[in-house]
Scaffold this motif. Structure first.
Motif, PDB file in Angstrom:
ATOM      1  N   LEU A  72       0.830  -1.210   0.000  1.00  0.00           N
ATOM      2  CA  LEU A  72       0.000   0.000   0.000  1.00  0.00           C
ATOM      3  C   LEU A  72       0.863   1.259   0.000  1.00  0.00           C
ATOM      4  O   LEU A  72       0.529   2.251  -0.648  1.00  0.00           O
ATOM      5  N   VAL A  73       1.976   1.222   0.707  1.00  0.00           N
ATOM      6  CA  VAL A  73       2.911   2.355   0.693  1.00  0.00           C
ATOM      7  C   VAL A  73       3.450   2.566  -0.724  1.00  0.00           C
ATOM      8  O   VAL A  73       3.519   3.697  -1.215  1.00  0.00           O
ATOM      9  N   GLU A  74       3.795   1.474  -1.413  1.00  0.00           N
ATOM     10  CA  GLU A  74       4.272   1.557  -2.800  1.00  0.00           C
ATOM     11  C   GLU A  74       3.186   2.118  -3.722  1.00  0.00           C
ATOM     12  O   GLU A  74       3.464   2.934  -4.602  1.00  0.00           O
ATOM     13  N   ILE A  75       1.962   1.683  -3.525  1.00  0.00           N
ATOM     14  CA  ILE A  75       0.851   2.187  -4.331  1.00  0.00           C
ATOM     15  C   ILE A  75       0.712   3.685  -4.132  1.00  0.00           C
ATOM     16  O   ILE A  75       0.584   4.438  -5.097  1.00  0.00           O
ATOM     17  N   GLY A  76       0.766   4.137  -2.886  1.00  0.00           N
ATOM     18  CA  GLY A  76       0.678   5.563  -2.602  1.00  0.00           C
ATOM     19  C   GLY A  76       1.802   6.360  -3.241  1.00  0.00           C
ATOM     20  O   GLY A  76       1.610   7.466  -3.727  1.00  0.00           O
ATOM     21  N   GLU A  77       2.979   5.782  -3.270  1.00  0.00           N
ATOM     22  CA  GLU A  77       4.146   6.464  -3.825  1.00  0.00           C
ATOM     23  C   GLU A  77       4.119   6.529  -5.351  1.00  0.00           C
ATOM     24  O   GLU A  77       4.485   7.535  -5.944  1.00  0.00           O
ATOM     25  N   HIS A  78       3.674   5.448  -6.005  1.00  0.00           N
ATOM     26  CA  HIS A  78       3.821   5.349  -7.459  1.00  0.00           C
ATOM     27  C   HIS A  78       2.536   5.512  -8.258  1.00  0.00           C
ATOM     28  O   HIS A  78       2.593   5.918  -9.419  1.00  0.00           O
TER      29      HIS A  78
END
Length: 152
Positions: A72-78
């Protein structure tokens, strides 16, 4: 050019997952509900896919082999262009969801499994952090419900 792909229930090999990652920069939609692989996928492979898929407006991801908060952190970032976002799996918490809401401000359609690790505070923040939200679909899975399923 291909703009959307649905590989739900397709047992992806490592080679096919890498190929999808290579062309994901052109994709607007990815559906992997559930994501099925014929090998043990790593968080770094999911991260590579998401870092390439920066133009996504639709993501539907269900997976149960990895904890989802780091993803989810990766989704938020990218994936900051998301309009439609559905997620299901293990390890969804306030931290991961709030990270998505903080960075993906165009989400209009949201679906996820509500659990003991997602608090009412996060649910209240959805409407404040996502001013364009139109649809919220929550799936409830309580400890009681999980135990009643496992008993039958």
């Amino acid at each position: 050019a291909l703009s959307s792909i649905d590989l739900s229930l397709c047992p992806l090999s490592k080679k096919s997952f890498r190929a999808m990652t290579k062309f994901s920069s052109n994709l607007l939609g990815i559906t992997l509900n559930p994501l099925v692989t014929n090998y043990t996928i790593s968080a770094s492979e999911i991260s590579a896919l998401l870092s390439e898929a920066r133009n996504l407006t639709q993501l539907d991801l269900a997976m149960f082999r990895l904890e989802l908060d780091p993803i989810l952190v990766e989704i938020g970032e990218h994936c900051t262009k998301l309009v439609s976002f559905a997620i299901d799996g293990n390890g969804i918490t306030d931290l991961g969801l709030q990270n998505v809401f903080q960075h993906c401000r165009n989400i209009r359609h949201l679906e996820f499994r509500y659990s003991e690790n997602v608090t009412e505070t996060t649910l209240q923040r959805i409407t404040r952090q996502l001013p364009e939200i139109q649809t919220i679909k929550l799936h409830f899975m309580s400890k009681f419900f999980k135990s009643s399923i496992s008993e039958h």
